[in-house]
Motif scaffolding. Structure first.
Motif, PDB file in Angstrom:
ATOM      1  N   THR A  37       0.647  -1.172   0.236  1.00 25.17           N
ATOM      2  CA  THR A  37      -0.018  -0.542  -0.105  1.00 25.17           C
ATOM      3  C   THR A  37       1.251   1.198  -0.353  1.00 25.17           C
ATOM      4  O   THR A  37       0.438   2.616  -0.727  1.00 25.17           O
ATOM      5  CB  THR A  37      -1.238   0.099   0.899  1.00 25.17           C
ATOM      6  N   THR A  67      -0.424  -4.125 -10.194  1.00 22.16           N
ATOM      7  CA  THR A  67      -1.164  -2.730  -9.746  1.00 22.16           C
ATOM      8  C   THR A  67      -1.155  -1.863 -11.397  1.00 22.16           C
ATOM      9  O   THR A  67      -2.080  -1.378 -11.874  1.00 22.16           O
ATOM     10  CB  THR A  67      -0.993  -2.725  -8.915  1.00 22.16           C
ATOM     11  N   GLU A 133      -4.448   3.453  -2.953  1.00 21.32           N
ATOM     12  CA  GLU A 133      -4.641   2.414  -2.558  1.00 21.32           C
ATOM     13  C   GLU A 133      -5.069   1.400  -4.173  1.00 21.32           C
ATOM     14  O   GLU A 133      -4.649   1.349  -5.436  1.00 21.32           O
ATOM     15  CB  GLU A 133      -5.772   2.134  -1.651  1.00 21.32           C
ATOM     16  N   ASN A 134      -6.954   0.917  -4.149  1.00 13.92           N
ATOM     17  CA  ASN A 134      -7.435   0.286  -5.001  1.00 13.92           C
ATOM     18  C   ASN A 134      -7.244   0.829  -5.892  1.00 13.92           C
ATOM     19  O   ASN A 134      -8.222   0.637  -7.271  1.00 13.92           O
ATOM     20  CB  ASN A 134      -8.478  -0.501  -4.967  1.00 13.92           C
ATOM     21  N   TYR A 146     -11.004   1.389 -10.473  1.00  9.28           N
ATOM     22  CA  TYR A 146     -10.846   0.523  -9.189  1.00  9.28           C
ATOM     23  C   TYR A 146     -10.968  -0.883  -9.260  1.00  9.28           C
ATOM     24  O   TYR A 146     -12.316  -2.094  -9.877  1.00  9.28           O
ATOM     25  CB  TYR A 146     -12.485   0.949  -8.408  1.00  9.28           C
ATOM     26  N   GLN A 147      -9.669  -1.270  -8.775  1.00  9.28           N
ATOM     27  CA  GLN A 147      -9.885  -2.725  -8.783  1.00  9.28           C
ATOM     28  C   GLN A 147      -9.632  -2.857  -9.671  1.00  9.28           C
ATOM     29  O   GLN A 147     -10.305  -4.462 -10.281  1.00  9.28           O
ATOM     30  CB  GLN A 147     -10.550  -3.517  -7.194  1.00  9.28           C
ATOM     31  N   THR A 208     -16.928   1.472  -4.605  1.00 11.69           N
ATOM     32  CA  THR A 208     -16.252   1.354  -3.771  1.00 11.69           C
ATOM     33  C   THR A 208     -17.222   2.092  -2.132  1.00 11.69           C
ATOM     34  O   THR A 208     -18.180   3.406  -2.830  1.00 11.69           O
ATOM     35  CB  THR A 208     -14.695   1.789  -4.200  1.00 11.69           C
TER      36      THR A 208
END
Length: 225
Positions: A37, A67, A133-134, A146-147, A208
């Protein structure tokens, strides 16, 4: 003389300190992270090369690499205690450029880093994204995901997101946002910003629990870091 930026990611404090001291001594600008992270946040510093530990709790090095790889062009060297061929293959499939097995000699690692930087010809254009983050904001593609799931924003919605994410933590009032996005000579008024913010937050909430855009009452809006 150009000073290269290196990002060191490892969950062992001793290794991070050792590598930081070594590369600073040799003239590098060093950023560090001790988790996946933290690594995503440090990517925004635009390193020229990344040393990435595979075996970290939570988000491991392979997941970090997967990622960021589509958005970051710099070389990524895995640091790993594993020596099986299958692990090396998985690392390369995740987007890594090389790997070094622990324990390693600092001189050899330094030479490996220098070799990658000499060969690097991909330039800095790969840093067209920011990571929260994601959540990934890709400015070249004008895309928010997102993801790995793309969130469908309109042009103006993305323009607002870009303004806020390029200046995280800075508060913009409605009038300033309207001036930047629509221009001084556009018809309409700043009340349209309220509706755009509502729609942006609604779309984020479909993917999210975070809305990312914070209302600073009586002042305006800012992107939450």
């Amino acid at each position: 003389m150009e000073r290269y930026k290196i990002l060191i990611v490892d969950d062992e404090q001793g290794i991070v300190t050792m590598l930081k001291d070594y590369f600073q001594f040799h003239g590098y600008l060093v950023n560090t992270a001790m988790s996946g992270t933290e690594a995503l946040k440090e990517i925004n510093s635009k390193p020229d090369i990344i040393l990435l530990d595979i075996n970290m709790p939570g988000m491991d090095g392979l997941e970090v690499c997967r990622t960021i790889r589509d958005h970051v062009a710099c070389p990524i060297i895995f640091l790993t205690a594993r020596i099986e061929e299958v692990d090396a293959i998985i690392g390369f499939q995740s987007g890594g450029d090389d790997y070094v097995v622990k324990p390693f000699k600092l001189g050899e690692l330094g030479a490996r880093v220098e070799a990658h930087l000499r060969r690097e010809s991909r330039g800095g254009s790969g840093f067209s994204a920011k990571f929260f983050e994601n959540l990934t904001i890709n400015y070249d593609k004008r895309q928010v995901s997102y993801q790995d799931k793309v969130i469908p924003f309109t042009k103006k919605e993305f323009d607002i997101i870009e303004l806020l994410t390029r200046n995280p933590g800075q508060v913009f009032d409605k009038e300033r946002i309207y001036e930047v996005i629509w221009g001084y000579d556009s018809e309409g008024n700043s009340s349209i910003i309220v509706e755009h913010m509502r729609r942006i937050r609604k779309k984020f909430m479909e993917y999210t629990e975070k809305t990312y855009i914070e209302t600073v009452w009586g002042i305006g809006y800012k992107w939450e870091n």
